[in-house]
Design a protein around this motif. Structure first.
Motif, PDB file in Angstrom:
ATOM      1  N   LEU A  33       0.813  -1.200   0.000  1.00 50.25           N
ATOM      2  CA  LEU A  33       0.000   0.000   0.000  1.00 50.25           C
ATOM      3  C   LEU A  33       0.854   1.260   0.000  1.00 50.25           C
ATOM      4  CD1 LEU A  33      -3.013  -0.797   2.329  1.00 50.25           C
ATOM      5  CD2 LEU A  33      -2.909  -0.796  -0.145  1.00 50.25           C
ATOM      6  N   THR A  34       2.174   1.128  -0.304  1.00 45.78           N
ATOM      7  CA  THR A  34       2.976   2.341  -0.397  1.00 45.78           C
ATOM      8  C   THR A  34       2.471   3.203  -1.545  1.00 45.78           C
ATOM      9  OG1 THR A  34       4.578   1.115  -1.747  1.00 45.78           O
ATOM     10  CG2 THR A  34       5.008   1.266   0.619  1.00 45.78           C
ATOM     11  N   ARG A  35       2.039   2.570  -2.624  1.00 40.24           N
ATOM     12  CA  ARG A  35       1.377   3.266  -3.732  1.00 40.24           C
ATOM     13  C   ARG A  35       0.126   2.473  -4.085  1.00 40.24           C
ATOM     14  NH1 ARG A  35       4.671   3.825  -8.772  1.00 40.24           N
ATOM     15  NH2 ARG A  35       2.958   5.165  -9.429  1.00 40.24           N
ATOM     16  N   PRO A  36      -0.967   2.729  -3.427  1.00 40.30           N
ATOM     17  CA  PRO A  36      -2.165   1.949  -3.689  1.00 40.30           C
ATOM     18  C   PRO A  36      -2.654   2.120  -5.121  1.00 40.30           C
ATOM     19  CG  PRO A  36      -2.685   3.868  -2.363  1.00 40.30           C
ATOM     20  CD  PRO A  36      -1.195   3.780  -2.421  1.00 40.30           C
ATOM     21  N   ILE A  92     -15.202   4.398  12.809  1.00 42.04           N
ATOM     22  CA  ILE A  92     -14.046   3.967  13.608  1.00 42.04           C
ATOM     23  C   ILE A  92     -12.932   3.484  12.689  1.00 42.04           C
ATOM     24  CG2 ILE A  92     -13.223   2.256  15.269  1.00 42.04           C
ATOM     25  CD1 ILE A  92     -16.031   2.327  16.530  1.00 42.04           C
ATOM     26  N   ARG A  93     -13.278   2.605  11.744  1.00 41.97           N
ATOM     27  CA  ARG A  93     -12.287   1.958  10.881  1.00 41.97           C
ATOM     28  C   ARG A  93     -11.569   2.938   9.967  1.00 41.97           C
ATOM     29  NH1 ARG A  93     -13.664  -2.314   5.998  1.00 41.97           N
ATOM     30  NH2 ARG A  93     -11.512  -2.703   5.341  1.00 41.97           N
ATOM     31  N   PHE A  94     -12.332   3.792   9.281  1.00 42.99           N
ATOM     32  CA  PHE A  94     -11.741   4.628   8.243  1.00 42.99           C
ATOM     33  C   PHE A  94     -11.405   6.045   8.694  1.00 42.99           C
ATOM     34  CE2 PHE A  94     -14.200   1.565   5.544  1.00 42.99           C
ATOM     35  CZ  PHE A  94     -13.097   0.988   4.930  1.00 42.99           C
ATOM     36  N   ARG A 153      -8.545  11.408  -3.588  1.00 43.67           N
ATOM     37  CA  ARG A 153      -7.793  11.682  -2.350  1.00 43.67           C
ATOM     38  C   ARG A 153      -8.392  10.897  -1.176  1.00 43.67           C
ATOM     39  NH1 ARG A 153      -8.717  16.730  -2.436  1.00 43.67           N
ATOM     40  NH2 ARG A 153      -7.159  17.072  -4.054  1.00 43.67           N
ATOM     41  N   GLU A 154      -9.736  10.852  -1.108  1.00 44.17           N
ATOM     42  CA  GLU A 154     -10.386  10.129  -0.027  1.00 44.17           C
ATOM     43  C   GLU A 154     -10.176   8.627  -0.168  1.00 44.17           C
ATOM     44  OE1 GLU A 154     -13.018  10.062   3.464  1.00 44.17           O
ATOM     45  OE2 GLU A 154     -11.488  11.339   2.567  1.00 44.17           O
ATOM     46  N   ALA A 155     -10.204   8.116  -1.389  1.00 40.86           N
ATOM     47  CA  ALA A 155      -9.966   6.687  -1.608  1.00 40.86           C
ATOM     48  C   ALA A 155      -8.559   6.274  -1.175  1.00 40.86           C
ATOM     49  CB  ALA A 155     -10.192   6.329  -3.083  1.00 40.86           C
ATOM     50  N   ILE A 156      -7.590   7.117  -1.482  1.00 38.67           N
ATOM     51  CA  ILE A 156      -6.212   6.843  -1.061  1.00 38.67           C
ATOM     52  C   ILE A 156      -6.129   6.838   0.463  1.00 38.67           C
ATOM     53  CG2 ILE A 156      -3.850   7.715  -1.061  1.00 38.67           C
ATOM     54  CD1 ILE A 156      -4.493   8.885  -3.876  1.00 38.67           C
ATOM     55  N   ARG A 157      -6.732   7.851   1.092  1.00 42.76           N
ATOM     56  CA  ARG A 157      -6.672   7.937   2.551  1.00 42.76           C
ATOM     57  C   ARG A 157      -7.360   6.738   3.200  1.00 42.76           C
ATOM     58  NH1 ARG A 157      -9.318   8.543   6.665  1.00 42.76           N
ATOM     59  NH2 ARG A 157     -11.273   8.629   5.533  1.00 42.76           N
ATOM     60  N   MET A 158      -8.525   6.351   2.685  1.00 38.44           N
ATOM     61  CA  MET A 158      -9.250   5.211   3.254  1.00 38.44           C
ATOM     62  C   MET A 158      -8.485   3.909   3.057  1.00 38.44           C
ATOM     63  SD  MET A 158     -13.178   6.151   2.197  1.00 38.44           S
ATOM     64  CE  MET A 158     -13.912   4.701   2.993  1.00 38.44           C
ATOM     65  N   SER A 159      -7.808   3.757   1.920  1.00 42.76           N
ATOM     66  CA  SER A 159      -7.051   2.530   1.689  1.00 42.76           C
ATOM     67  C   SER A 159      -5.893   2.410   2.669  1.00 42.76           C
ATOM     68  CB  SER A 159      -6.543   2.481   0.241  1.00 42.76           C
ATOM     69  OG  SER A 159      -5.490   3.418   0.021  1.00 42.76           O
ATOM     70  N   ARG A 160      -5.340   3.532   3.074  1.00 40.70           N
ATOM     71  CA  ARG A 160      -4.253   3.481   4.051  1.00 40.70           C
ATOM     72  C   ARG A 160      -4.780   3.293   5.473  1.00 40.70           C
ATOM     73  NH1 ARG A 160       0.260   4.808   1.282  1.00 40.70           N
ATOM     74  NH2 ARG A 160       0.147   6.289  -0.449  1.00 40.70           N
ATOM     75  N   ALA A 161      -5.972   3.833   5.732  1.00 49.26           N
ATOM     76  CA  ALA A 161      -6.515   3.769   7.083  1.00 49.26           C
ATOM     77  C   ALA A 161      -7.087   2.406   7.425  1.00 49.26           C
ATOM     78  CB  ALA A 161      -7.591   4.837   7.259  1.00 49.26           C
ATOM     79  N   GLY A 162      -7.794   1.815   6.476  1.00 46.21           N
ATOM     80  CA  GLY A 162      -8.481   0.567   6.824  1.00 46.21           C
ATOM     81  C   GLY A 162      -8.576  -0.444   5.733  1.00 46.21           C
TER      82      GLY A 162
END
Length: 321
Positions: A3-6, A185-187, A311-320
């Protein structure tokens, strides 16, 4: 795949709308991710996109737009709908969903589709949310839009207004609130998210004089879930819920139906809001606007919402993810 570059799959949506040119204009805006268009290469070439074939095992240089090809069924004229391409639109969605389920992509971002032309082609389609739920086997998708600090989720999605009261059941409301609670909670990293819940009727039913859904369904559900530890306020009248006093410490609002909550959200953030589907086994975000057929091919479309969704998809992929 790390996930360094999702890898983010992007479906441009209706080919005669502004979606393809918005995707073509992304350029090197997201060097921290791999952006993969699920589209017809000729269509993307026509809107000026330079694309390279997607190879899951490769590590392309930042800024390249990759592509998984799906062929159009008919030529495209910007601004002119053609039911012949409805199957193409749905196939791009299937390809993106299946790629997420197979972990080829860490998230998918959807451009705007035209529900009417898809249905005219004989393909039943009420919206992305319902389509993605069926494709992934998710029993209860939850639609949430976000703009700045305001997040608005929906207890029901694309229903005629007359069908909404019957859809506000104990089971549906309980499941939607649990999914919203868990995914916040998750994302979003909120240990105990505060959810403010709207009533269905004017003045939240006015003690039963303007409707009994609050008394018979909504309030009992909220009381039971509070007993399980959920941090819930409501039901509140929707006409005063969206005021600073109630939103100051709210992490999300749950509206009972589409046009109860989304006009407020879009007033606050149209052009940079993001549509997020919760309750799926994959991550999906989307733009907050339609196909804008009148702007297609004229170079006037603005990509703010698409960029916010990516931007939100990238952030969510890193968060959860």
């Amino acid at each position: 795949m790390t996930l360094t570059r999702p890898c983010i799959a992007i479906t441009p949506g209706e080919p005669a709308g502004i979606g393809p040119e918005l995707v073509a204009g992304l350029g090197d805006a997201f060097p921290e991710a791999r952006l993969v268009a699920i589209a017809d290469p000729a269509l993307m070439d026509n809107v000026g996109a330079a694309v390279t074939p997607f190879d899951p095992s490769a590590d392309p240089a930042p800024g390249q737009l990759e592509i998984v090809p799906v062929q159009l069924d008919a030529p495209v004229t910007p601004g002119v709908l053609d039911p012949a391409n409805a199957a193409y639109v749905l196939e791009t969605l299937r390809t993106a969903v299946d790629g997420c389920l197979q972990n080829r992509f860490q998230a998918m971002v959807t451009g705007p589709v035209h529900k009417g032309v898809i249905n005219e082609a004989g393909q039943p389609f009420s919206g992305h949310t319902e389509f993605l739920a069926e494709r992934t086997g998710a029993p209860m998708p939850v639609m949430m839009l976000a703009a700045d600090r305001l997040r608005v989720a929906l207890a029901t999605t694309h229903l005629p207004l007359r069908a909404v009261p019957g859809a506000i059941t104990d089971e549906r409301l309980s499941r939607v609130l649990r999914i919203l609670h868990d995914d916040l909670i998750r994302f979003y990293g909120l240990p105990r998210p505060h959810i403010v819940v709207a009533g269905l009727n004017p003045h939240a039913g006015e003690s039963g004089h303007l409707g009994r859904e609050e008394i018979e369904t909504i309030t009992p559900v909220l009381e039971r879930l509070r007993g399980e530890g959920l941090n819930l306020t409501g039901p509140l009248p929707a006409d005063t819920l969206f005021t600073p006093r109630h939103l100051a410490d709210a992490d999300a609002v749950l509206a009972m139906y589409h046009d109860q909550g989304l006009p407020v959200l879009k007033h606050v953030g149209f052009g940079h809001a993001v549509n997020i589907t919760l309750g799926l086994p994959i991550i999906r975000t989307s733009v907050d606007h339609g196909t804008a057929l009148d702007l297609a091919g004229r170079g006037m479309a603005e990509s703010g919402s698409l960029q916010a969704a990516i931007r939100e998809a990238i952030r969510m992929s890193r968060a959860g993810g």
